[in-house]
Design a protein around this motif. Structure first.
Motif, PDB file in Angstrom:
ATOM      1  N   ARG B 133      -1.091  -2.277  -8.616  1.00  0.00           N
ATOM      2  CA  ARG B 133      -1.667  -1.117  -7.922  1.00  0.00           C
ATOM      3  C   ARG B 133      -0.579  -0.370  -7.165  1.00  0.00           C
ATOM      4  O   ARG B 133       0.086  -0.946  -6.314  1.00  0.00           O
ATOM      5  CB  ARG B 133      -2.753  -1.561  -6.929  1.00  0.00           C
ATOM      6  N   PHE B 134      -0.446   0.914  -7.476  1.00  0.00           N
ATOM      7  CA  PHE B 134       0.519   1.738  -6.746  1.00  0.00           C
ATOM      8  C   PHE B 134      -0.174   2.477  -5.612  1.00  0.00           C
ATOM      9  O   PHE B 134      -1.367   2.759  -5.689  1.00  0.00           O
ATOM     10  CB  PHE B 134       1.130   2.796  -7.671  1.00  0.00           C
ATOM     11  N   GLU B 136       0.723   6.035  -3.102  1.00  0.00           N
ATOM     12  CA  GLU B 136       1.673   7.145  -3.038  1.00  0.00           C
ATOM     13  C   GLU B 136       2.212   7.286  -1.626  1.00  0.00           C
ATOM     14  O   GLU B 136       1.458   7.472  -0.670  1.00  0.00           O
ATOM     15  CB  GLU B 136       1.016   8.453  -3.494  1.00  0.00           C
ATOM     16  N   LEU B 142       5.789   6.421  -5.889  1.00  0.00           N
ATOM     17  CA  LEU B 142       4.718   5.445  -6.082  1.00  0.00           C
ATOM     18  C   LEU B 142       5.281   4.060  -5.797  1.00  0.00           C
ATOM     19  O   LEU B 142       6.368   3.715  -6.276  1.00  0.00           O
ATOM     20  CB  LEU B 142       4.193   5.520  -7.518  1.00  0.00           C
ATOM     21  N   GLU B 205      -4.087  12.030   1.816  1.00  0.00           N
ATOM     22  CA  GLU B 205      -4.595  12.196   0.452  1.00  0.00           C
ATOM     23  C   GLU B 205      -4.694  10.823  -0.229  1.00  0.00           C
ATOM     24  O   GLU B 205      -5.694  10.502  -0.863  1.00  0.00           O
ATOM     25  CB  GLU B 205      -3.641  13.124  -0.316  1.00  0.00           C
ATOM     26  N   ASN B 206      -3.652  10.006  -0.047  1.00  0.00           N
ATOM     27  CA  ASN B 206      -3.654   8.684  -0.655  1.00  0.00           C
ATOM     28  C   ASN B 206      -4.826   7.842  -0.159  1.00  0.00           C
ATOM     29  O   ASN B 206      -5.479   7.142  -0.920  1.00  0.00           O
ATOM     30  CB  ASN B 206      -2.334   7.977  -0.368  1.00  0.00           C
ATOM     31  N   ILE B 209      -8.025   8.877  -1.892  1.00  0.00           N
ATOM     32  CA  ILE B 209      -8.108   8.382  -3.266  1.00  0.00           C
ATOM     33  C   ILE B 209      -8.448   6.881  -3.266  1.00  0.00           C
ATOM     34  O   ILE B 209      -9.263   6.412  -4.055  1.00  0.00           O
ATOM     35  CB  ILE B 209      -6.773   8.612  -4.012  1.00  0.00           C
ATOM     36  N   GLU B 210      -7.834   6.142  -2.335  1.00  0.00           N
ATOM     37  CA  GLU B 210      -8.108   4.701  -2.274  1.00  0.00           C
ATOM     38  C   GLU B 210      -9.573   4.440  -1.955  1.00  0.00           C
ATOM     39  O   GLU B 210     -10.187   3.525  -2.499  1.00  0.00           O
ATOM     40  CB  GLU B 210      -7.195   4.037  -1.236  1.00  0.00           C
TER      41      GLU B 210
END
Lengths: 403, 255
Positions: B133-134, B136, B142, B205-206, B209-210
């Motif tokens: 799992r990356f 950002e 990443l 933002e990350n 998304i998570e």
């Protein structure tokens, strides 16, 4: 409605589709992001133990159809949502970049009419492929009734395109999905088969049947799969144990989904595709349903006990595949190794043969593994069933130990 | 020299090991043990270091065996098995005689072991192609952490080099304290202490998304079909640590 709420609704509506594979395609990444792996990759496993490889969502759960078994049918009062193409592209790219997924699985309820919906799907996937240069895996659902023009366009953008036949017979479909015509699903399959090539649906097509919502026997279902594999060269038929999401007098009142039955159908499906079995081998009018106590291959062997035991060193490759406890890999290993030397029981263990199962059905260098007096149908059958039961209780114990 | 306590050393690289094994076979020496230079000898060990020409070794095996054999050997080299060097020695020794037929000679103990270990390594690498799992970072790099049992970072890097070609990424193997850095052209595997990464802060933002991913994961499982045993079979707990969607499950289990 924010993006997370939308995602929840449209993933919840899509989750009953059993298809999970991301295999069969080999696209190299060019200027953009992503490629595909021929063997497919599982990225996670959900709480129900099913693999998650694709972002599985509907474009919308609005639908003009009223299929009795479907959560999204017109007459249900549920919250409806619709994604914009940009939203889907954004989630897909961001999930893909972080390696959550192998790609996108995009299906949809029918909005206005089939081609209108198809165009929305096409627009979304075009955006992904062209603007975002997305090279990952895409599986799209074709909408029954779609025109050839839209099938052609969508098929050239995706790795896999498929249509669900949902129920194994036309009468059942008429009963539960009055708006869905089997001929329209057939047309799609026919079109995909005819045009299948490197740049059109490279990973081939699949379909899905709901198990246990209607009266069909396993023989009807497996027979249907067999003819689908034969006629349309499908890559997979998926089976989905019926889960009652709607109340309807036409639907059975099940408390627990028929998961064991679904499991038996999957096992039989593998036997059809890779082991050279036919429906007739596995089921007949006297036994139209699978034995829930014994897997189809062992069940076949017990019922055809006079064809056994088979001599490992000399029987044909085809016959090796008929032996319980021997899979494709071990059959291949046996076939190659026995050219070099005569195999003994000890060798079989190293080759990945499950001797516990195979031992009743084979001889090695003309020796039977146990006392030959025990080569008897009843004895073998009860032993196999007992072993399965023991295995089940053992793993249950182990699991509770870990928790 | 008595052979019983002799330990032959190689320089931690695949080619060095191959060269050493070539020398041993040519000198008809059956080693009791082969170790890399990180090995701490005990009182009774005799450490032997032969003069190795790594290039010669590679060329020798390329000319005397096959691609498949060298590939299998390499995968074993990446494993964490404490006896991998000896297993490679016997696998290669027999390969000289049997060539590719060796893959069917599972009745030889060293072949069974070798194929099993090589399979474990490729299998683990395949699992991590999915389970890595990356996140950002603020500078758009990443970043992922993995904790594999075998040294699969190089195999995984090849995969992501193709897949995430136009992204900068870093993968850290926390078990070995090594990192792979990709600069949109090549990846480099270096010791963790050579490069200090201290800006692991991610963007808003990350986080969004998570959150989306976690809620997707929860939604996609069908309650009526819940099956912990099946999930555990496919995705054993040892992988959960770095998997974002499993964080709540881990908490639940720890309570």
């Amino acid at each position: 409605m924010n993006l997370e709420e939308k995602l929840k609704i449209l993933a919840d509506s899509a989750k009953y589709d059993a298809s999970c594979s991301s295999s069969g395609s080999t696209r190299k990444s060019k200027n953009g992001i992503g490629n595909t792996a021929y063997a497919g990759i599982c990225h996670s496993f959900a709480s129900d133990g099913r693999c998650i490889s694709l972002l599985k969502i509907l474009l919308t759960n609005c639908c003009i159809f009223d299929c009795k078994y479907c959560l999204n049918r017109k007459s249900n009062t549920i919250q409806r949502a619709i994604f914009t193409p940009e939203e889907i592209a954004k989630i897909t790219i961001n999930f893909y970049k972080r390696n959550y997924i192998e790609g996108l699985f995009l299906s949809s309820g029918i909005l206005k009419n089939p081609d209108y919906t198809m165009n929305l799907l096409i627009k979304t996937i075009e955006l992904l492929r062209h603007k975002y240069r997305f090279g990952g895996y895409i599986h799209a659902k074709a909408i029954p009734g779609a025109s050839e023009t839209s099938l052609k366009k969508l098929g050239s953008l995706v790795d896999r395109l498929s249509a669900n036949i949902e129920l194994p017979t036309e009468s059942s479909l008429k009963l539960l999905a009055p708006n869905k015509e089997i001929s329209k699903v057939d047309n799609i399959m026919q079109y995909i088969k005819k045009n299948h090539q490197k740049n059109f649906v490279p990973a081939g097509q699949s379909t899905q049947m709901i198990i246990g919502a209607t009266k069909e026997t396993d023989k009807d279902i497996i027979g249907k799969s067999e003819s689908l594999y034969h006629h349309y060269q499908l890559k997979r038929v998926f089976y989905s144990a019926y889960i009652p999401v709607n109340q309807d007098k036409l639907l059975p009142r099940l408390k627990i989904p028929p998961l064991k039955r679904e499991n038996r159908l999957y096992q039989a499906d593998w036997l059809l595709r890779y082991y050279g079995f036919t429906t007739q081998d596995l089921l007949d009018d006297k036994n139209p349903n699978f034995n829930l106590l014994l897997d189809p291959k062992a069940d076949y062997a017990v019922r055809h006990i006079n064809e056994f035991p088979k001599e490992i060193n000399t029987c044909s490759y085809k016959d090796l595949l008929k032996i319980p406890g021997i899979g494709i890999k071990s059959a291949k290993r046996i076939a190659s190794s026995r050219k070099l030397f005569t195999l003994q029981f000890k060798d079989l263990k190293n080759m990945g043969v499950v001797l516990k199962r195979a031992k009743y059905f084979i001889t090695c260098n003309h020796k039977y593994f146990i006392n030959p007096e025990y080569f008897e149908k009843k004895f073998i059958e009860s032993n196999l069933i007992l072993e399965d039961k023991e295995k089940l209780t053992q793993t249950k114990k182990q699991l509770s130990f870990f928790e | 020299m008595k052979q019983t306590n002799s330990i032959y050393l190689y320089q931690n690289t695949f080619s060095s090991l191959l060269s050493l094994i070539q020398l041993l076979i040519e000198a008809k020496i059956k080693p009791i043990n082969i170790k890399n230079t990180n090995y701490t000898p005990s009182l009774f060990d005799t450490i032997i270091t032969l003069e190795i020409n790594e290039k010669d070794g590679i060329n020798f095996w390329i000319s005397k065996t096959t691609k498949e054999i060298i590939k299998t050997t390499y995968y074993i080299f990446l494993s964490n098995n404490p006896e991998k060097e000896l297993i490679i020695y016997y696998f290669l020794l027999n390969s000289l005689k049997y060539q590719n037929k060796i893959f069917y000679l599972r009745r030889l103990n060293c072949v069974t072991k070798a194929l099993k270990i090589s399979h474990q390594v490729t299998n683990e690498a395949h699992k991590f192609k999915g389970f890595t799992r990356f996140k950002e970072l603020k500078n758009h790099i990443l970043y992922a952490e993995i904790a594999p049992e075998n040294d699969i970072l190089i195999l995984l890097s090849h995969h992501f080099k193709n897949r995430l070609k136009n992204e900068y990424w870093i993968i850290k193997d926390t078990n070995r304290q090594i990192i792979s850095i990709y600069d949109k052209n090549k990846f480099y595997i270096v010791d963790n202490n050579i490069l200090k990464i201290d800006h692991l802060a991610t963007t808003m933002e990350n986080e969004k998304i998570e959150k989306l991913w976690k809620s997707f994961y929860k939604t996609i499982g069908i309650k009526e079909r819940q099956n912990d045993r099946c999930r555990m079979n496919f995705m054993p707990k040892k992988y959960w640590k770095n998997m974002l969607e499993m964080s709540e499950e881990i908490e639940k289990n720890n309570k």
